[in-house]
Enzyme design. Structure first.
Site, short mmCIF file in Angstrom:
data_model
loop_
_atom_site.label_atom_id
_atom_site.label_comp_id
_atom_site.label_asym_id
_atom_site.label_seq_id
_atom_site.Cartn_x
_atom_site.Cartn_y
_atom_site.Cartn_z
N GLY A 97 2.25 2.21 10.83
CA GLY A 97 3.17 3.33 10.68
C GLY A 97 3.85 3.75 11.97
O GLY A 97 4.50 4.79 12.04
N ASN B 272 0.87 -1.18 0.00
CA ASN B 272 0.00 0.00 0.00
C ASN B 272 0.91 1.23 0.00
O ASN B 272 1.50 1.55 1.03
CB ASN B 272 -0.89 -0.03 1.25
CG ASN B 272 -1.68 1.26 1.43
OD1 ASN B 272 -1.78 2.05 0.49
ND2 ASN B 272 -2.23 1.45 2.62
N HIS C 33 -9.59 0.88 5.00
CA HIS C 33 -8.28 1.08 5.65
C HIS C 33 -8.48 2.01 6.85
O HIS C 33 -9.30 2.93 6.81
CB HIS C 33 -7.29 1.69 4.66
CG HIS C 33 -5.89 1.73 5.18
ND1 HIS C 33 -5.46 2.69 6.07
CD2 HIS C 33 -4.83 0.90 4.99
CE1 HIS C 33 -4.20 2.46 6.39
NE2 HIS C 33 -3.79 1.37 5.75
N GLU D 146 -6.93 4.45 7.93
CA GLU D 146 -6.80 5.89 7.66
C GLU D 146 -8.07 6.44 7.02
O GLU D 146 -8.44 7.59 7.25
CB GLU D 146 -5.55 6.14 6.79
CG GLU D 146 -4.28 5.95 7.59
CD GLU D 146 -3.06 5.49 6.80
OE1 GLU D 146 -3.06 5.59 5.56
OE2 GLU D 146 -2.11 5.01 7.44
N GLU E 247 -5.32 -5.16 10.60
CA GLU E 247 -4.32 -4.12 10.82
C GLU E 247 -4.63 -3.39 12.12
O GLU E 247 -5.45 -2.46 12.13
CB GLU E 247 -4.35 -3.12 9.66
CG GLU E 247 -4.04 -3.75 8.32
CD GLU E 247 -3.53 -2.71 7.33
OE1 GLU E 247 -2.39 -2.84 6.90
OE2 GLU E 247 -4.27 -1.77 7.03
N LYS F 93 0.13 4.23 -0.23
CA LYS F 93 -0.52 5.41 0.36
C LYS F 93 -0.31 6.61 -0.57
O LYS F 93 -0.22 6.43 -1.79
CB LYS F 93 0.00 5.67 1.77
CG LYS F 93 -0.08 4.43 2.66
CD LYS F 93 0.07 4.74 4.11
CE LYS F 93 0.17 3.44 4.88
NZ LYS F 93 -0.02 3.62 6.31
N SER G 187 3.33 -2.16 10.47
CA SER G 187 4.79 -2.13 10.68
C SER G 187 5.46 -3.48 10.40
O SER G 187 6.38 -3.88 11.11
CB SER G 187 5.12 -1.65 12.10
OG SER G 187 4.68 -0.31 12.27
C1 PEP Z 1 -0.85 0.10 6.05
O1 PEP Z 1 -1.00 1.30 5.89
O2 PEP Z 1 -1.68 -0.66 5.55
C2 PEP Z 1 0.29 -0.36 6.84
C3 PEP Z 1 0.27 -1.58 7.27
O3 PEP Z 1 1.30 0.55 7.07
P1 PEP Z 1 2.74 0.24 7.74
O4 PEP Z 1 3.24 -1.04 7.13
O5 PEP Z 1 3.56 1.43 7.37
O6 PEP Z 1 2.50 0.12 9.20
#
Ligand code: PEP
Length: 250
Positions: free
Chosen positions: A173, A9, A95, A97, A167, A11, A212
């Site tokens: 992040g 992803n 997601h 976000e 997630e 973003k 992460s």
């Molecule tokens: C994501 O945004 O789906 C995600 C898992 O981000 P990160 O790997 O940066 O934590």
């Protein structure tokens, strides 16, 4: 038998030049990687460019969001049919976000999920609890509400083609990852929730972990029995990291 799947992803990152460089580095070694499905989700303006770069590579294209409507007066929005026409196979829905920054409710996410199916896309349903919810012991209830909202809207058709991504919001992040055991416990819970709609389909639904994931923690997470790969944010922007994560899924 579920295969492994790793989705990047991107973003709101990238540029024509950066996308080209990233994929130039990534695609040759990925071509040699067997037994792992890989996809990348660039921002909307780059979908056509990335579709071209991915041609013949075996790496699939995905989008990060869609509008639930088929078309119409929705300035700034993008419909599932448009994504399909550009060659997308996957689309992320819900997601964290989108849920937290743009106010997407469980019901709105379910509508988008249904629209993705109608457009012939594979929806990647993202679910996860906040740190406060984990601390107050409501993780399972939060995930159940997020999953059931979709199941109630589309029934077992929801899981015949879908992917789910767990997630934990506190891990996205932040550099903080769920332990393999913490993640596995929630993945098992998600599979049981899907099983309430259809046990056979639930056993075949890929459930990805995101939050992460890095080259050095991916293998332990992917070794868990109900973790079928990863949804990768930050580390998907770096060819060596993303490649190592994809290799860890093998
Ligand atoms: C994501 O945004 O789906 C995600 C898992 O981000 P990160 O790997 O940066 O934590």
């Amino acid at each position: 038998m579920r295969g492994k799947l790793v989705i990047g992803n991107w973003k709101m990152n990238g540029s024509l030049e950066a996308n080209r460089c990233l994929l130039q580095e990534l695609l040759p070694p990925l071509a040699a990687l067997k037994g792992v499905g890989v996809a990348v989700c660039p921002p909307f303006p780059y979908l056509a460019q990335v579709a071209g770069l991915l041609e013949g590579s075996g790496v699939a294209l995905g989008a990060q969001n869609l509008n639930a409507a088929e078309k119409g007066a929705f300035t700034g929005e993008v419909a599932g049919g448009m994504l399909a026409e550009l060659g997308c196979r996957y689309v992320l829905v819900g997601h964290s976000e989108r849920r937290s920054l743009y106010g997407e409710s469980d019901e709105a996410v379910a509508e988008k999920f249904e629209a993705a199916l109608a457009a012939g896309l594979v929806p990647v349903l993202c679910v996860g609890e906040t740190l406060a919810q984990r601390r107050d012991g409501s993780t399972e209830a939060v995930i159940a509400a997020q999953v059931r909202a979709v199941l109630q809207r589309v029934g077992s058709a929801a899981i015949a083609v879908a992917v789910v991504a767990y997630e934990p919001v506190w891990a996205i992040g932040t550099g903080e990852t769920a332990t393999p055991e913490q993640a596995q416990a929630v993945h098992r819970h998600i599979r049981a929730l899907l099983g309430e709609a259809d046990g056979v389909l639930a056993a075949a639904t890929p459930i990805l972990y995101g939050g992460s994931v890095k080259a050095d923690n991916a293998a332990a997470l992917f070794a868990q029995p109900d973790i079928d790969g990863g949804l990768i944010g930050g580390a998907s922007l770096e060819a060596a990291s993303f490649l190592a994560i994809c290799q860890a899924a093998r």
